[in-house]
Design an enzyme around this catalytic site. Structure first.
Site, PDB file in Angstrom:
ATOM      1  N   CYS A  72       0.831  -1.206   0.000  1.00 31.29           N
ATOM      2  CA  CYS A  72       0.000   0.000   0.000  1.00 31.29           C
ATOM      3  C   CYS A  72       0.871   1.263   0.000  1.00 31.29           C
ATOM      4  CB  CYS A  72      -0.947   0.011   1.196  1.00 31.29           C
ATOM      5  SG  CYS A  72      -0.147  -0.109   2.813  1.00 31.29           S
ATOM      6  N   GLY A  73       2.013   1.235   0.686  1.00 37.80           N
ATOM      7  CA  GLY A  73       2.888   2.397   0.733  1.00 37.80           C
ATOM      8  C   GLY A  73       3.484   2.717  -0.618  1.00 37.80           C
TER       9      GLY A  73
END
Length: 232
Positions: free
Chosen positions: A60-61
């Site tokens: 997700c980052g």
């Protein structure tokens, strides 16, 4: 060996995913003896407009940062590019378990010429003053998840979520899972026509505001919308 194997798998999955998410096209029946094609946008296309969806549980980052750089600033990069760069020399198993950190993202940004990244510790009021998209870390039922925050208005926070797409959260729900830290990427002027920059719209909220005759909440002009307090 493990890292090389993982990156090879990631690259293969990326090609498959790119083909699966290519823009839908339909054939038009010939009416005048001339055939043609028309591009169509699916609901998923609209939900992830100007975004890089995350492909893996831990990414997700990297997807949030890829969205911010590519659609916010026009920097041509992908989730896979960021994964490869940030995994270089890192503990692969640790990243797969816990994902990337804001420090990993800061290091990536600052290797780009003309860009820098700053961490800010702020309260919820700062969300209403944002003049650029930023990255925030949310705790969703014990699951750490990076999202891009586009701004806030009238008790709503406008989020570009790598796993769910563009969505609107109540300020209360957002603050409940947020640690108060924002990562701001500073470089050239953000792209004015990017939905990631301008997508601070909730159709339901707009209808309610119009019906009640309420003016939109004013956004003070502040540099970056944030008071500088570097954390890293």
């Amino acid at each position: 060996m493990l890292r090389r194997t993982f990156l090879a798998i990631a690259a293969g999955l990326s090609l498959a995913a790119s083909a699966a998410h290519a823009e839908s096209r339909i054939e038009l029946a010939p009416l005048t003896g001339v055939s043609g094609q028309k591009s169509m946008r699916t609901l998923r296309d609209m939900r992830f407009l100007d975004m890089t969806p995350q492909r893996y549980d831990f990414s997700c980052g990297s997807a949030a940062l890829a969205s911010l750089l590519s659609s916010g600033y026009g920097i041509r990069t992908t989730e896979e590019d960021l994964i490869r760069w940030m995994m270089e020399g890192a503990d692969t198993q640790e990243i797969i378990r816990n994902g990337f950190s804001m420090l990993d993202m800061k290091r990536y940004v600052e290797h780009l010429r003309g860009f820098r990244a700053h961490g800010f510790k702020v309260d919820a009021d700062a969300l209403y003053r944002l003049q650029m998209p930023v990255i925030a870390l949310l705790d969703v039922k014990g699951y750490k998840h990076f999202v891009v925050v586009k701004g806030a208005s009238a008790g709503r926070v406008f989020v570009a979520d790598p796993s769910l797409g563009h969505r609107v959260m109540s300020e209360q729900d957002f603050v409940k899972g947020w640690n108060g830290i924002l990562l701001a990427v500073v470089g050239d002027r953000p792209l004015a026509d990017s939905y990631l920059v301008n997508g601070r719209v909730s159709p339901a909220l707009a209808r309610r505001t119009e019906a009640l005759g309420i003016a939109s909440m004013p956004v003070p002009v502040v540099e970056l919308g944030l008071v500088r307090a570097d954390l890293f």
